[in-house]
Design an enzyme around this catalytic site. Structure first.
Site, PDB file in Angstrom:
ATOM      1  N   LYS A  78     -15.106 -10.007   8.555  1.00 35.69           N
ATOM      2  CA  LYS A  78     -14.031 -10.828   7.971  1.00 35.69           C
ATOM      3  C   LYS A  78     -14.585 -12.165   7.473  1.00 35.69           C
ATOM      4  O   LYS A  78     -14.010 -12.779   6.582  1.00 35.69           O
ATOM      5  CB  LYS A  78     -12.912 -11.065   8.994  1.00 35.69           C
ATOM      6  N   GLU A 105     -15.736 -11.212   4.115  1.00 40.00           N
ATOM      7  CA  GLU A 105     -14.594 -10.924   3.236  1.00 40.00           C
ATOM      8  C   GLU A 105     -13.962 -12.215   2.712  1.00 40.00           C
ATOM      9  O   GLU A 105     -13.624 -12.322   1.523  1.00 40.00           O
ATOM     10  CB  GLU A 105     -13.540 -10.118   4.010  1.00 40.00           C
ATOM     11  N   GLU A 156       0.823  -1.212   0.000  1.00 34.21           N
ATOM     12  CA  GLU A 156       0.000   0.000   0.000  1.00 34.21           C
ATOM     13  C   GLU A 156       0.859   1.265   0.000  1.00 34.21           C
ATOM     14  O   GLU A 156       0.527   2.269  -0.638  1.00 34.21           O
ATOM     15  CB  GLU A 156      -0.929  -0.012   1.225  1.00 34.21           C
ATOM     16  N   GLU A 216       1.895   1.763  -3.436  1.00 35.15           N
ATOM     17  CA  GLU A 216       0.756   2.265  -4.222  1.00 35.15           C
ATOM     18  C   GLU A 216       0.546   3.764  -3.961  1.00 35.15           C
ATOM     19  O   GLU A 216       0.320   4.540  -4.894  1.00 35.15           O
ATOM     20  CB  GLU A 216      -0.498   1.468  -3.823  1.00 35.15           C
ATOM     21  N   CYS A 265      -8.510  -2.192   4.174  1.00 35.60           N
ATOM     22  CA  CYS A 265      -8.311  -3.358   5.063  1.00 35.60           C
ATOM     23  C   CYS A 265      -9.573  -3.735   5.801  1.00 35.60           C
ATOM     24  O   CYS A 265      -9.649  -4.817   6.357  1.00 35.60           O
ATOM     25  CB  CYS A 265      -7.280  -3.093   6.149  1.00 35.60           C
ATOM     26  N   CYS A 311     -10.402  -1.794  15.034  1.00 35.07           N
ATOM     27  CA  CYS A 311     -10.542  -3.248  15.242  1.00 35.07           C
ATOM     28  C   CYS A 311     -10.631  -3.632  16.718  1.00 35.07           C
ATOM     29  O   CYS A 311     -11.219  -4.668  17.047  1.00 35.07           O
ATOM     30  CB  CYS A 311      -9.366  -3.983  14.622  1.00 35.07           C
ATOM     31  N   GLU A 316     -14.224 -11.822  -5.309  1.00 35.12           N
ATOM     32  CA  GLU A 316     -13.124 -10.975  -5.818  1.00 35.12           C
ATOM     33  C   GLU A 316     -11.810 -11.290  -5.120  1.00 35.12           C
ATOM     34  O   GLU A 316     -10.751 -10.827  -5.528  1.00 35.12           O
ATOM     35  CB  GLU A 316     -13.446  -9.484  -5.608  1.00 35.12           C
ATOM     36  N   SER A 345      -7.667   1.403  -2.143  1.00 31.35           N
ATOM     37  CA  SER A 345      -6.407   0.709  -2.437  1.00 31.35           C
ATOM     38  C   SER A 345      -6.731  -0.663  -3.020  1.00 31.35           C
ATOM     39  O   SER A 345      -7.649  -1.347  -2.544  1.00 31.35           O
ATOM     40  CB  SER A 345      -5.608   0.543  -1.147  1.00 31.35           C
TER      41      SER A 345
END
Ligand code: SF4
Ligand code: FES
Length: 575
Positions: free
Chosen positions: A358, A361, A279, A282, A299, A503, A366, A319
């Site tokens: 999560k 996710e 990242e 990037e 994230c 988190c 994807e 990102s």
């Protein structure tokens, strides 16, 4: 400031004008029970469990919404109050599924505790209305038969998170908490953040329990089962075993995971460092080569889904880096088996996360690499605690042990991902060293720390100005992105965490019985994380020896072809 003088249970009290009776009582250590009330989040004054007597006033008053007045005399636990509360509890219990023993919230249920405190031994009222029962198709399971209609979940979902996935429908005996069009929660705009689970006083909202899936994998002799643990879990898991809030139990947790039978115990902080490498690169590329700005972190899967539903014009700003959970899974099924001489098809990856999103996710299409999932099962901090208890492990007596090598070395930068502002700070540590070509010593970026909803900082590194913003909670993210849309705000880099507090306050973290302690608990968990950062031998992602090794031996360099294949993803607009 004007002070109001009153008496509560014979105690002379002096509090600022505008204070409620509940707040005044709390300040003087007088405990008034509450059920629907959550300060600053949900203050409807509807359940009436907090009623008190005020001498000379007609009827009982709800303490949570009644303001103090000069000279009043309040009685918080007289006979009338006690009997009223007991009767109200009976009425609520009449419509509540009372299968407490098999409820995930057994002994962590506010209603159960109140029923016990007020001596409710039987329920003499008839059930009023049958409500739809289970919605169990996604990471968040709703059991309407347990819902007591307090409305807390609706407030946090609509007002704090601005998601609006659940609402109160119908009236009177037919009132229910449901989704628009009564569809499954997972079929709608729900972002799976799990904040509703944490705020629910009873067991009407829960995460999907994936621990059986993990037990089956552990018992399958064909599989090589590896586990990763997210940074926020280590400062919260101890609470499930009665240890002080914020205490670091990393060593005990690693020992417990080995005792459960995992073949390797690894650390998500390793892949947090990997995320920073990708990242950070990037970010520099986008700034130096005129790419899409601001770059926004990706994230947090709750935040990503929120963006996919509500801010599709910002999808190119996200990102392309996968989250640390997914990056870990991708290398655990490619680099790790190659180094360990294992068949990648036999690797089963489990994540222990503070986060319910999560679970979603890990299932996203994807995220797949050549049709293969990065992560096979995700359990929350709470589910791990249950597994440890089921295995009869005496957690508090365990010796500390270390993570396994190769994907288990952490830096302070990887650890602070748990806190709001942590990803930004970790990225700035690495970007600053890259731009200056030095090993900088000033690495604590205090402007991006703390619990303010929207934090801003302008950082100057070697002639480059980086305007940064940090937000936590999707409601705050929406506010910030609206300002960018209007042209009144402008940044290079934004960190967004879907959960308020980041988190450490994820939807999978231990449930607090006393929800008024949420902020204090968040502060203690965050302090535990920063202490780990200060103690770390290495505090910058690019200094992690295992990160250096994986680039030398496998990935080549950040942004390489292989990195892109394994560690990057894309996003889709959702209705
Ligand atoms: Fe309250 Fe839980 Fe029902 Fe939501 S689901 S209204 S938080 S009891
Ligand atoms: Fe005061 Fe519900 S807690 S009315």
């Amino acid at each position: 400031m004007d002070k109001i003088n009153l008496k509560i249970d014979g105690i002379q009290v002096s509090v600022p004008k505008g204070t409620t009776i509940l707040q005044a009582a709390k300040e003087y250590k007088v405990n008034i029970p509450t059920l629907c009330f959550m300060q600053g989040v949900h203050e409807p004054g509807s359940c009436r469990i907090c009623v008190v007597e005020v001498e000379g006033w007609r009827g009982l008053q709800p303490a949570c919404v009644t303001k103090v007045e000069e000279g009043i005399v309040v009685k918080t636990a007289g006979k009338l109050v006690r009997e009223t509360r007991k009767e109200l509890l009976e009425l609520i219990l009449a419509n509540h599924n009372r299968e407490c023993l098999s409820c995930a919230r057994n002994q962590k249920c506010e209603l159960q505790k109140l029923a016990e405190d007020f001596g409710v031994s039987s329920v003499s009222y008839e059930k009023k209305a049958a409500r739809a029962e289970m919605d169990e198709w996604g990471p968040i399971v709703r059991d309407s038969s347990k819902c007591i209609l307090c409305g807390r979940c609706v407030s946090i979902c609509s007002n704090t998170q601005k998601v609006n996935a659940i609402e109160i429908a119908q009236r009177g005996a037919h009132t229910t908490v449901t989704t628009p069009y009564e569809e499954a929660l997972s079929g709608r705009s729900c972002i799976n953040c799990g904040q509703c689970i944490k705020i629910c006083p009873v067991g009407a909202l829960q995460e999907r329990d994936d621990s059986d899936k993990v037990w089956s994998a552990l018992e399958d002799p064909e599989l090589h089962v590896v586990v990763q643990t997210a940074p926020a879990v280590r400062v919260a898991l101890g609470e499930e075993f009665g240890l002080p809030v914020g205490i670091n139990v990393r060593g005990k947790m690693v020992t417990a995971l080995r005792r459960l039978g995992f073949d390797k115990v690894f650390d998500t902080t390793f892949s947090a460092d990997l995320t920073i490498m990708e990242e950070g690169t990037e970010l520099l590329q986008r700034i130096q080569q005129g790419g899409k700005l601001p770059l926004i972190t990706s994230c947090s899967p709750g935040w990503v889904k929120f963006c996919e539903h509500n801010f599709t014009d910002f999808l190119d700003n996200l990102s392309s880096c996968k989250s640390p959970q997914q990056m870990f899974g991708a290398v655990a099924k490619s680099y790790y088996p190659q180094k360990a001489g294992l068949d990648p098809k036999k690797i089963f990856v489990v994540s222990v996360m503070p986060c319910t999103a999560k679970k979603y996710e890990a299932d996203r299409e994807e995220m797949m690499v050549q049709g293969r999932k990065d992560v096979d099962a995700v359990i929350t901090t709470r589910e791990l605690a249950k597994m440890i208890k089921q295995a009869g492990i005496n957690f508090n007596d365990l010796e500390d042990s270390e993570y396994d090598e190769l994907l288990g070395t952490s830096t302070g930068a990887g650890v602070i991902f748990a806190n709001t502002g942590g990803v930004m700070e970790a990225a700035l540590r690495t970007v600053a060293d890259i731009l200056t070509g030095q090993d900088l010593e000033a690495i604590e970026y205090s402007a991006v720390r703390g619990f303010e909803g929207i934090k801003e900082a302008t950082v100057h590194i070697d002639g480059l100005e980086i305007k940064a913003a940090v937000v936590h909670g999707t409601g705050n993210a929406a506010q910030l992105l609206d300002r960018i849309r209007e042209g009144t705000a402008n940044y290079h880099f934004i960190e967004v965490m879907g959960c308020p507090g980041g988190c450490i306050n994820g939807g999978g973290q231990p449930i607090l019985m006393d929800k008024s302690r949420t902020q204090e608990v968040n502060r203690l968990r965050a302090a535990g994380i920063y202490a780990l950062d200060r103690q770390a031998v290495k505090r910058k992602s690019h200094e992690n020896p295992e990160i250096k090794k994986i680039y030398e031996e496998y990935l080549e360099k950040p942004g390489s072809h292989r990195s892109h294949e394994l560690l990057h993803t894309h996003y889709v607009a959702r209705s």
